[in-house]
Design an enzyme around this catalytic site. Structure first.
Site, PDB file in Angstrom:
ATOM      1  N   ASP A 374      -0.751  -9.161  -0.369  1.00 17.68           N
ATOM      2  CA  ASP A 374      -1.679  -8.181  -0.925  1.00 17.68           C
ATOM      3  C   ASP A 374      -2.900  -8.977  -1.378  1.00 17.68           C
ATOM      4  O   ASP A 374      -2.810 -10.190  -1.590  1.00 17.68           O
ATOM      5  CB  ASP A 374      -1.012  -7.475  -2.110  1.00 17.68           C
ATOM      6  CG  ASP A 374      -1.973  -6.567  -2.853  1.00 17.68           C
ATOM      7  OD1 ASP A 374      -2.644  -5.759  -2.201  1.00 17.68           O
ATOM      8  OD2 ASP A 374      -2.055  -6.685  -4.091  1.00 17.68           O
ATOM      9  N   ASP A 562       1.726  -7.774  -6.242  1.00 19.24           N
ATOM     10  CA  ASP A 562       1.741  -7.915  -7.698  1.00 19.24           C
ATOM     11  C   ASP A 562       2.887  -7.158  -8.345  1.00 19.24           C
ATOM     12  O   ASP A 562       3.065  -7.223  -9.557  1.00 19.24           O
ATOM     13  CB  ASP A 562       0.403  -7.503  -8.319  1.00 19.24           C
ATOM     14  CG  ASP A 562       0.036  -6.056  -8.028  1.00 19.24           C
ATOM     15  OD1 ASP A 562       0.948  -5.275  -7.708  1.00 19.24           O
ATOM     16  OD2 ASP A 562      -1.146  -5.716  -8.123  1.00 19.24           O
ATOM     17  N   ASP A 566       2.599  -2.260  -5.443  1.00 23.32           N
ATOM     18  CA  ASP A 566       3.074  -2.704  -4.130  1.00 23.32           C
ATOM     19  C   ASP A 566       4.576  -2.532  -3.961  1.00 23.32           C
ATOM     20  O   ASP A 566       5.151  -3.061  -3.010  1.00 23.32           O
ATOM     21  CB  ASP A 566       2.714  -4.185  -3.912  1.00 23.32           C
ATOM     22  CG  ASP A 566       1.220  -4.386  -3.767  1.00 23.32           C
ATOM     23  OD1 ASP A 566       0.599  -3.617  -3.019  1.00 23.32           O
ATOM     24  OD2 ASP A 566       0.682  -5.280  -4.419  1.00 23.32           O
TER      25      ASP A 566
END
Length: 669
Positions: A374, A562, A566
């Protein structure tokens, strides 16, 4: 050795939190190392005058002294057959009573073919041969049991060493909570405190439950949770995580989560259950031992019966060789070293701030062919900051910042906070502040109108400005109808991101990045850091779909996020790795691996530990099987004696155990 296959790693995890505390006892078979009973009552409780290891050593030493006394008397004054038998059998019982008892109990429960059975048959058979042959040759049986028990204790010590590697995480568990009731404070079990009640945390005490400060100020030591050595200041309204230590002031706090839902409890639960999630080699060895032991017992029976019955061999010779065969065949080296290696790997990961939920994830980690990241909060800091300031001729950059800060000072938007931080000094007072939706803000500063916003705001106010094409957010600033300049605000990459990506590439691991940001920002970050592939402007569900496409093209794929927004992608990945998991329920629940210190550099370390752990497992399996096979053949041919048989069992086990402990130590290259 004593049923290590069923519990070395689990027992080690159990021991790590064996010290009791009110109302929170975990049952693990009644004793710490559940080896099938080798050390009954072998727990690590506190306050004992003499530890269980010393007591076991005392028994081994006592049996060893009697055995040595028998050897001395036998070789100096000489002993009759039955006196010799009495001395050696007394030593044997002291040394091996637990093995004999375990074999009897297991047979009574229908579990015949195990290590205890093999040792019992082989050693008692040796005593029977000594009587049958009138040789008085009983020392070998005592020596087998003596070395076996020494190996057992050394293996326990190895497990203790491995267990110590995660002891700091187990120290998270609070012993009590100070509950405030009607103005008085009562010490209670943390599990008995309810949400909404007030607790008191004195200096030097652990925070027992996730809570929020209602009274007092202090500094917290968060090292046990985050690895961060710098104390964190807290005041009224600050969040407290269970497991942190209050260093200075007295705090009153309102409980936000029950004990079972606290951060510390979730981390502890992961560690306590990690060893129950077995890796494929562990499952194979457990299954292998189940079939291997009865097969070698049948083989030993064939060795004892076939040559005398069909080829005229001497019964005592072939019975002795069959007994050697049984001792050699004990699968201790495999059933001890494999789970111990994985537990040592878990310990090494813990020392490096990596929480791995189970040994099974080592296999996925070592096979990773691509890591997908991410962007925001993972590869980048997740906080906006001023990257650059452009000013018009005759206008200083500081003037641009101060004008924007004055207009934005009452806004809580991340962009406003980044401008205020960059300006530094306290902004001038502002009047008639107006937020203009989708445009920016207008304010009157020192009697002059200041505008701070996007290009649309400048166009609406008919202000001539210099448009900027840059990856990030551009804030245009005007004062008194005159354009002052622009401020570029963007998320910053983490300091170690570029190095970590390079390190992964050097490990033959591809990288990719998924982000919801526009492509100009995403591609800039990807190019700057050296990401292999960048996929941008993705909605959460599209991230999952893109990850599935990547996984189809690769063997094993990890996703690093994180852990908050996510969670769906972390769950969908072959292995989910959560950044900054402390305090994030989503991270601990959805991810397979949690990076406790919120550092990207822990990812290649995790992969390196997994690869090293697997190498050691393979080394131990190949070494143990090769040595046993060779010595078995030598034993059947009459070349090997009892001492070589003991080496093939106890010696090989100790070598494998020592090799397993190498997994505890990982040096990053």
């Amino acid at each position: 050795m004593h049923n290590h296959a069923e519990g070395v790693a689990a027992a080690a995890a159990a021991d790590a939190h064996a010290a009791p505390h009110p109302g929170h006892m975990h049952e693990h078979g009644g004793h710490s190392h559940d080896h099938g009973n080798a050390h009954a009552g072998h727990s690590h409780g506190e306050g004992e005058e003499e530890g269980p290891l010393e007591k076991s050593w005392s028994r081994v030493i006592a049996g060893g002294i009697i055995m040595i006394a028998g050897l001395i008397l036998e070789n100096t004054v000489g002993l009759s057959l039955w006196v010799s038998f009495a001395i050696y059998f007394a030593a044997y019982l002291i040394l091996g009573i637990d093995v004999l008892a375990a074999a009897a109990v297991n047979i009574a429960h229908g579990k015949v073919f195990d290590e205890n059975f093999l040792m019992t048959v082989a050693t008692l058979g040796t005593f029977a041969l000594g009587i049958w042959q009138q040789s008085g040759d009983f020392a070998e049986a005592c020596a087998v049991m003596l070395l076996y028990q020494v190996g057992e204790l050394l293996t326990d010590a190895a497990v203790d060493k491995s267990r110590d590697s995660i002891a700091s995480l187990m120290d998270l568990r609070p012993d009590y909570a100070n509950l405030e009731i009607d103005g008085r404070v009562e010490k209670v079990n943390p599990q008995d405190v309810k949400i909404g009640q007030t607790i008191v945390i004195r200096p030097g005490e652990k925070v027992p439950l996730d809570s929020v400060v209602t009274e007092g100020t202090s500094s917290l030591n968060t090292a046990a949770l985050t690895g961060e050595s710098m104390p964190r200041d807290v005041t009224v309204g600050s969040q407290l995580l269970a497991g942190c230590v209050n260093e200075s002031g007295l705090l009153h706090a309102e409980v936000e989560k029950g004990y079972a839902e606290s951060t510390a409890a979730k981390i502890l639960d992961v560690m306590e259950n990690a060893s129950s999630h077995k890796a494929e080699p562990e499952r194979f060895i457990t299954k292998f031992a189940r079939y291997y032991t009865p097969i070698v017992c049948l083989a030993a029976l064939i060795v004892a019966l076939v040559p005398p019955l069909f080829f005229g061999g001497a019964w005592e010779t072939w019975t002795y060789r069959a007994l050697l065969f049984l001792i050699i065949s004990c699968p201790c080296a495999l059933v001890v070293s494999v789970p111990l290696t994985y537990f040592s790997g878990l310990g090494a990961a813990s020392k490096n701030g990596i929480l791995i939920k189970g040994a099974n994830y080592f296999e996925a980690l070592r096979n990773i062919s691509e890591v997908v990241f991410d962007k925001t909060g993972t590869l980048t800091k997740g906080t906006f900051s001023v990257q650059s300031v452009n000013s018009e001729p005759g206008v200083s950059k500081q003037d641009v910042l101060e004008a924007a800060a004055a207009a934005e000072q009452n806004s809580s938007h991340p962009i406003a906070r980044s401008v205020l931080a960059a300006a530094g000094s306290k902004p001038a007072p502002a009047d008639d502040v107006k937020e203009i939706a989708g445009r920016g803000v207008s304010a009157v500063v020192d009697g002059t109108q200041v505008l701070a916003g996007n290009a649309l705001l400048m166009k609406d106010e008919k202000i001539s400005f210099k448009a900027e094409e840059a990856p990030g957010t551009v804030l245009y600033v005007a004062k008194g109808g005159k354009f002052l300049g622009s401020i570029l605000i963007a998320d910053e990459p983490k300091a170690d991101a570029k190095q970590v990506l390079s390190e992964l590439h050097s490990m033959n691991i591809r990288t990719a990045m998924l982000t919801g940001d526009n492509c100009s920002i995403g591609e800039r970050v990807g190019k700057e850091l050296g990401v292999g592939e960048t996929y941008c402007e993705l909605l959460p569900q599209q991230k999952v779909e893109m990850l599935e496409k990547i996984e189809k093209a690769n063997t094993d794929t990890a996703f690093v996020g994180d852990g908050i927004n996510d969670a769906p992608v972390l769950s969908a990945a072959d292995i989910g790795i959560a950044m900054g998991g402390v305090g994030s329920d989503a991270a601990i629940e959805a991810a397979d691996v949690v990076l406790m210190h919120d550092q990207l550099s822990e990812i290649p370390v995790a992969v390196g530990i997994a690869r090293k752990t697997r190498r050691i497992v393979v080394q131990n399996v190949v070494f143990a099987l090769a040595v046993k096979l060779i010595v078995m053949i030598l034993g059947v041919l009459g070349i090997a004696n009892m001492w070589l048989a003991v080496f093939a069992d106890v010696g090989v086990t100790l070598i494998a155990v020592v090799n397993s402990l190498r997994a505890l130590f990982y040096a990053r290259h």
